[in-house]
Design a protein around this motif. Structure first.
Motif, mmCIF file in Angstrom:
data_model
loop_
_atom_site.group_PDB
_atom_site.id
_atom_site.type_symbol
_atom_site.label_atom_id
_atom_site.label_comp_id
_atom_site.label_asym_id
_atom_site.label_seq_id
_atom_site.Cartn_x
_atom_site.Cartn_y
_atom_site.Cartn_z
ATOM 1 N N GLN A 4 0.826 -1.212 0.000
ATOM 2 C CA GLN A 4 0.000 0.000 0.000
ATOM 3 C C GLN A 4 0.856 1.256 0.000
ATOM 4 O OE1 GLN A 4 -3.526 0.665 2.785
ATOM 5 N NE2 GLN A 4 -1.953 1.870 3.808
ATOM 6 N N TRP A 5 1.865 1.301 0.881
ATOM 7 C CA TRP A 5 2.677 2.514 0.989
ATOM 8 C C TRP A 5 3.681 2.659 -0.144
ATOM 9 C CZ3 TRP A 5 1.532 6.718 3.515
ATOM 10 C CH2 TRP A 5 0.573 6.643 4.532
ATOM 11 N N VAL A 6 4.073 1.562 -0.754
ATOM 12 C CA VAL A 6 4.885 1.670 -1.977
ATOM 13 C C VAL A 6 4.044 2.313 -3.081
ATOM 14 C CG1 VAL A 6 6.038 0.367 -3.806
ATOM 15 C CG2 VAL A 6 6.441 -0.232 -1.411
ATOM 16 N N GLU A 7 2.767 1.928 -3.162
ATOM 17 C CA GLU A 7 1.862 2.538 -4.138
ATOM 18 C C GLU A 7 1.661 4.020 -3.839
ATOM 19 O OE1 GLU A 7 0.298 1.241 -6.893
ATOM 20 O OE2 GLU A 7 1.618 -0.475 -6.623
ATOM 21 N N VAL A 8 1.485 4.346 -2.565
ATOM 22 C CA VAL A 8 1.313 5.748 -2.174
ATOM 23 C C VAL A 8 2.537 6.564 -2.588
ATOM 24 C CG1 VAL A 8 1.150 7.330 -0.205
ATOM 25 C CG2 VAL A 8 -0.273 5.272 -0.262
ATOM 26 N N GLU A 40 5.838 10.867 -4.876
ATOM 27 C CA GLU A 40 6.863 11.184 -5.868
ATOM 28 C C GLU A 40 6.444 12.262 -6.876
ATOM 29 O OE1 GLU A 40 8.368 9.207 -9.809
ATOM 30 O OE2 GLU A 40 8.946 7.932 -8.129
ATOM 31 N N PRO A 41 5.226 12.229 -7.441
ATOM 32 C CA PRO A 41 4.900 13.226 -8.479
ATOM 33 C C PRO A 41 5.071 14.678 -8.038
ATOM 34 C CG PRO A 41 3.344 11.416 -8.576
ATOM 35 C CD PRO A 41 4.158 11.202 -7.333
ATOM 36 N N ASP A 50 9.455 2.281 3.286
ATOM 37 C CA ASP A 50 10.307 3.390 3.731
ATOM 38 C C ASP A 50 11.484 3.586 2.780
ATOM 39 O OD1 ASP A 50 8.920 3.635 6.442
ATOM 40 O OD2 ASP A 50 9.643 1.565 6.504
ATOM 41 N N LEU A 51 12.099 2.479 2.396
ATOM 42 C CA LEU A 51 13.301 2.520 1.558
ATOM 43 C C LEU A 51 13.087 3.312 0.272
ATOM 44 C CD1 LEU A 51 15.629 -0.493 0.811
ATOM 45 C CD2 LEU A 51 14.811 0.934 -1.049
ATOM 46 N N VAL A 52 11.962 3.092 -0.404
ATOM 47 C CA VAL A 52 11.770 3.742 -1.706
ATOM 48 C C VAL A 52 11.611 5.257 -1.590
ATOM 49 C CG1 VAL A 52 10.835 1.703 -2.851
ATOM 50 C CG2 VAL A 52 9.267 3.273 -1.701
ATOM 51 N N LEU A 103 13.320 11.826 -0.965
ATOM 52 C CA LEU A 103 13.073 12.636 0.221
ATOM 53 C C LEU A 103 14.343 13.367 0.652
ATOM 54 C CD1 LEU A 103 11.046 13.443 2.430
ATOM 55 C CD2 LEU A 103 11.710 11.367 3.681
ATOM 56 N N HIS A 104 15.463 12.664 0.619
ATOM 57 C CA HIS A 104 16.735 13.283 0.973
ATOM 58 C C HIS A 104 17.082 14.416 0.007
ATOM 59 C CE1 HIS A 104 21.215 13.525 0.994
ATOM 60 N NE2 HIS A 104 21.028 13.476 2.291
ATOM 61 N N ARG A 105 16.881 14.183 -1.277
ATOM 62 C CA ARG A 105 17.136 15.228 -2.264
ATOM 63 C C ARG A 105 16.242 16.434 -2.018
ATOM 64 N NH1 ARG A 105 21.126 16.806 -4.491
ATOM 65 N NH2 ARG A 105 21.608 14.746 -5.320
#
Length: 210
Positions: free
Chosen positions: A92-96, A102-103, A161-163, A168-170
């Motif tokens: 679910q959160w990878v999809e989010v 990301e967009p 979280d990883l993806v 996020l860092h950038r």
């Protein structure tokens, strides 16, 4: 034989693949090449995008698919969850991340960082502001979720979280809009936590921000 990752050091999409490799202690080699080269198009990714990865006799493109393959096929950290419910929450959160996070982040970065820095593009303030508004709403939802659990899918670090980490860092380091993260207590605590992982620190040291 080292796994070959085709991409560019600055790319968040390349970095998320290297991050997954690091988390699973898988050795890899970065190949910086032209994704529009006919050979690349014919053998690695016909859509002409980075990253693409050469595993042993198996090629794969699209960063989230690559991360999931690494998490599924190499022993080490469990990034996908243990129970059906945990696995569903990770998905679910990878999809989010792909559809809601990301967009707007990428559009903000294009206007406020990538465009001005690399192609001397004058920022479109209206586009940036529109996407800042979208991202604020997204991060409010994240903050509410992270008030309930340490990580997005629960109290365990996962692919969900990883993806997020490279983009996020950038955003925090390069957009000038880091207060969108730092002003949200739970989002900021999560950000500080996940970006302090040795697997991510290794990437920052190996591929310094330009």
């Amino acid at each position: 034989m080292a796994i070959k990752i085709h991409g560019r050091p600055l790319s968040p999409f390349m970095r998320v693949v290297v991050l997954a490799m690091n988390e699973m202690n898988v050795q890899s080699e970065l190949i910086v090449d032209d994704q529009h080269n006919p050979e690349y198009l014919a053998t690695l990714n016909p859509f002409g995008k980075h990253p693409a990865v050469e595993f042993d006799g198996f090629n794969l493109y699209e960063s989230r698919a690559i991360v999931r393959y690494i998490a599924t096929n190499y022993e080490g950290l469990n990034l996908l969850g243990s129970t059906p419910q945990e696995k569903a929450m990770v998905d679910q959160w990878v999809e989010v991340e792909g559809h809601s996070f990301e967009p707007p982040v990428l559009k903000i970065l294009v206007e406020l960082f990538f465009g001005p820095k690399f192609v001397q593009k004058v920022p479109d303030v209206a586009v940036a502001e529109e996407n800042i508004t979208k991202l604020e709403k997204v991060l409010d939802i994240y903050d509410a979720q992270l008030a309930k659990s340490k990580y997005l899918a629960g109290d365990f670090y996962s692919m969900a979280d990883l993806v997020h980490i490279p983009m996020l860092h950038r955003f925090v380091t390069s957009s000038g809009k880091e207060s969108l993260v730092t002003s949200r207590k739970h989002v900021n605590a999560w950000y500080e936590n996940i970006t302090s992982r040795p697997a991510w620190k290794k990437i920052v040291e190996q591929y310094p921000d330009l």
